[in-house]
Structure formats: structure tokens, C-alpha cells
Design a protein around this motif. Structure first.
Motif, PDB file in Angstrom:
ATOM      1  N   THR A   1       0.760  -1.085  -0.150  1.00 46.78           N
ATOM      2  CA  THR A   1      -0.070  -0.241   0.135  1.00 46.78           C
ATOM      3  C   THR A   1       0.965   1.184  -0.020  1.00 46.78           C
ATOM      4  O   THR A   1       1.871   1.374   0.750  1.00 46.78           O
ATOM      5  CB  THR A   1      -0.834   0.097   1.228  1.00 46.78           C
ATOM      6  OG1 THR A   1      -1.805  -1.126   1.328  1.00 46.78           O
ATOM      7  CG2 THR A   1      -1.804   1.241   1.320  1.00 46.78           C
ATOM      8  N   PRO A   2       0.472   2.277  -0.782  1.00 46.95           N
ATOM      9  CA  PRO A   2       1.502   3.412  -0.909  1.00 46.95           C
ATOM     10  C   PRO A   2       1.112   4.112   0.321  1.00 46.95           C
ATOM     11  O   PRO A   2       0.088   4.093   1.120  1.00 46.95           O
ATOM     12  CB  PRO A   2       0.763   4.315  -2.288  1.00 46.95           C
ATOM     13  CG  PRO A   2       0.166   3.190  -2.941  1.00 46.95           C
ATOM     14  CD  PRO A   2      -0.336   2.129  -2.047  1.00 46.95           C
ATOM     15  N   GLU A   3       2.175   4.920   0.869  1.00 51.16           N
ATOM     16  CA  GLU A   3       2.046   5.608   2.078  1.00 51.16           C
ATOM     17  C   GLU A   3       1.010   6.721   2.167  1.00 51.16           C
ATOM     18  O   GLU A   3       0.300   6.958   3.236  1.00 51.16           O
ATOM     19  CB  GLU A   3       3.486   6.486   2.322  1.00 51.16           C
ATOM     20  CG  GLU A   3       3.707   7.055   3.692  1.00 51.16           C
ATOM     21  CD  GLU A   3       4.067   5.818   4.723  1.00 51.16           C
ATOM     22  OE1 GLU A   3       3.350   5.963   5.724  1.00 51.16           O
ATOM     23  OE2 GLU A   3       4.620   5.049   4.558  1.00 51.16           O
ATOM     24  N   GLU A   4       0.331   7.320   1.013  1.00 53.83           N
ATOM     25  CA  GLU A   4      -0.559   8.391   1.174  1.00 53.83           C
ATOM     26  C   GLU A   4      -1.690   7.405   1.272  1.00 53.83           C
ATOM     27  O   GLU A   4      -2.951   8.296   1.764  1.00 53.83           O
ATOM     28  CB  GLU A   4      -0.464   9.133  -0.051  1.00 53.83           C
ATOM     29  CG  GLU A   4      -0.661   8.387  -1.397  1.00 53.83           C
ATOM     30  CD  GLU A   4       0.715   7.962  -1.974  1.00 53.83           C
ATOM     31  OE1 GLU A   4       0.681   7.362  -3.244  1.00 53.83           O
ATOM     32  OE2 GLU A   4       1.822   8.194  -1.347  1.00 53.83           O
ATOM     33  N   GLU A   5      -2.125   6.104   1.211  1.00 55.95           N
ATOM     34  CA  GLU A   5      -3.257   5.532   1.282  1.00 55.95           C
ATOM     35  C   GLU A   5      -3.475   5.027   2.802  1.00 55.95           C
ATOM     36  O   GLU A   5      -4.314   4.146   2.835  1.00 55.95           O
ATOM     37  CB  GLU A   5      -3.493   4.507   0.325  1.00 55.95           C
ATOM     38  CG  GLU A   5      -3.612   5.077  -1.079  1.00 55.95           C
ATOM     39  CD  GLU A   5      -4.048   3.893  -2.127  1.00 55.95           C
ATOM     40  OE1 GLU A   5      -4.416   2.678  -2.022  1.00 55.95           O
ATOM     41  OE2 GLU A   5      -3.827   4.233  -3.275  1.00 55.95           O
ATOM     42  N   VAL A   6      -2.325   5.112   3.546  1.00 51.86           N
ATOM     43  CA  VAL A   6      -2.418   4.435   4.889  1.00 51.86           C
ATOM     44  C   VAL A   6      -3.145   5.554   5.862  1.00 51.86           C
ATOM     45  O   VAL A   6      -2.708   6.617   5.820  1.00 51.86           O
ATOM     46  CB  VAL A   6      -1.024   4.136   5.279  1.00 51.86           C
ATOM     47  CG1 VAL A   6      -0.840   3.722   6.728  1.00 51.86           C
ATOM     48  CG2 VAL A   6      -0.280   3.148   4.705  1.00 51.86           C
ATOM     49  N   ARG A   7      -4.094   4.832   6.631  1.00 49.95           N
ATOM     50  CA  ARG A   7      -4.714   5.900   7.463  1.00 49.95           C
ATOM     51  C   ARG A   7      -4.221   5.804   8.892  1.00 49.95           C
ATOM     52  O   ARG A   7      -3.809   4.438   9.174  1.00 49.95           O
ATOM     53  CB  ARG A   7      -6.340   5.556   7.604  1.00 49.95           C
ATOM     54  CG  ARG A   7      -7.040   6.170   6.287  1.00 49.95           C
ATOM     55  CD  ARG A   7      -8.496   5.934   6.393  1.00 49.95           C
ATOM     56  NE  ARG A   7      -8.863   4.555   7.030  1.00 49.95           N
ATOM     57  CZ  ARG A   7     -10.225   4.316   7.040  1.00 49.95           C
ATOM     58  NH1 ARG A   7     -11.187   5.047   6.630  1.00 49.95           N
ATOM     59  NH2 ARG A   7     -10.436   3.082   7.719  1.00 49.95           N
ATOM     60  N   GLY A   8      -4.348   6.578   9.844  1.00 52.75           N
ATOM     61  CA  GLY A   8      -4.323   6.509  11.184  1.00 52.75           C
ATOM     62  C   GLY A   8      -2.962   6.625  11.847  1.00 52.75           C
ATOM     63  O   GLY A   8      -2.441   7.450  12.427  1.00 52.75           O
ATOM     64  N   LEU A   9      -2.155   5.783  11.479  1.00 55.41           N
ATOM     65  CA  LEU A   9      -0.659   5.536  11.919  1.00 55.41           C
ATOM     66  C   LEU A   9       0.312   5.337  10.795  1.00 55.41           C
ATOM     67  O   LEU A   9      -0.055   5.018   9.575  1.00 55.41           O
ATOM     68  CB  LEU A   9      -0.577   4.029  12.763  1.00 55.41           C
ATOM     69  CG  LEU A   9      -1.476   4.329  14.002  1.00 55.41           C
ATOM     70  CD1 LEU A   9      -1.649   2.750  14.667  1.00 55.41           C
ATOM     71  CD2 LEU A   9      -1.033   5.039  14.987  1.00 55.41           C
ATOM     72  N   PRO A  10       1.612   5.574  10.816  1.00 56.16           N
ATOM     73  CA  PRO A  10       2.628   5.513  10.055  1.00 56.16           C
ATOM     74  C   PRO A  10       2.615   3.992   9.358  1.00 56.16           C
ATOM     75  O   PRO A  10       2.220   3.098  10.281  1.00 56.16           O
ATOM     76  CB  PRO A  10       3.855   5.946  10.449  1.00 56.16           C
ATOM     77  CG  PRO A  10       3.556   6.642  11.721  1.00 56.16           C
ATOM     78  CD  PRO A  10       2.088   6.149  12.238  1.00 56.16           C
TER      79      PRO A  10
END
Length: 130
Positions: A24-33
Motif C-alpha cells: 500500500t502506498p504511504e499516502e493511502e495509509v490511515r491513522g498510523l505510519p
């Protein structure tokens, strides 16, 4: 055999969530790194807390753009198919390839004639010496 099924299902979910998180690309991750999500999945994977938390809250799940399904989009945006024998660009590329192949064949034939001539001269020279 059935007693292993729950273990295999947990393992499959664990692996799926881990690979999904990594891809998953970093910009599509929610909530936490993203790194924290990977650690959560790895640490709490055996009890399914980590993988389920990732699948529910970790990734930004978005629907198709414009609310249309891919098949609906394709129905409304058909491209005109052109057969290869009706496509002028394709036919021109074939002609160009033919010209290149013919030039290469002529070069090979000239090289073969030259080598045959050298071989004849050598054989004629050897016969005259004997």
C-alpha cells in the motif's frame, strides 16, 4: 486434517494483511505510519487483532472514481478496433521490417559469396602447389 484449517486461515489472513500493508502506498495509509502498521500486524497477527485492524482501519478503501464500475465505464467508452490489415501504421511497420530484413539478407549473401570465392582461391592455390 480439519483441525489444521483454523491455523491455516489465521496464517493466510496474517500473510495477506502483511503483504497488503507493504504494497500500500504511504499516502493511502490511515491513522498510523506504515511502519507502525507493519509492527502491529506482525506482533498481533496470531490473535488476528493486527490483521483485522489493518483491514478495517489501516488502509484508505475508496470506491471507483465517479461511482461507476469498470464494466459500466467500458460500456460507455468503447474504442474503435482496427484490424491489423486495415491499420496503415502496422502495415508501414511491416514494410520497414521487410526492407531491413532484405538488406540484412543481401549483406549475408555478399559475405557468403566472398567466403566461397576465398575458399576457391585457397583450393586452387593448394592444387597448383601439389
Amino acid at each position: 486434517m480439519l483441525r489444521y484449517l483454523p491455523f491455516l486461515l489465521v496464517l493466510a489472513l496474517w500473510i495477506y494483511a502483511f503483504i497488503d500493508c507493504l504494497n500500500t502506498p504511504e499516502e493511502e495509509v490511515r491513522g498510523l505510519p506504515k511502519v507502525v502498521w507493519v509492527i502491529i500486524i506482525l506482533l498481533f497477527g496470531e490473535v488476528l487483532v493486527g490483521p483485522i485492524a489493518w483491514l478495517v482501519a489501516g488502509r484508505n478503501r475508496r470506491g471507483p472514481a465517479g461511482g461507476s464500475t469498470p464494466s459500466e465505464w467500458h460500456r460507455n467508452h468503447r474504442t474503435q478496433y482496427v484490424a491489423p490489415d486495415d491499420n496503415p501504421e502496422f502495415l508501414n511497420s511491416l514494410k520497414a521490417e521487410n526492407r531491413k530484413d532484405e538488406a540484412l539478407l543481401k549483406d549475408w549473401e555478399a559475405d557468403l559469396r566472398r567466403r566461397e570465392e576465398e575458399l576457391r582461391r585457397r583450393e586452387a592455390g593448394e592444387e597448383s602447389e601439389s
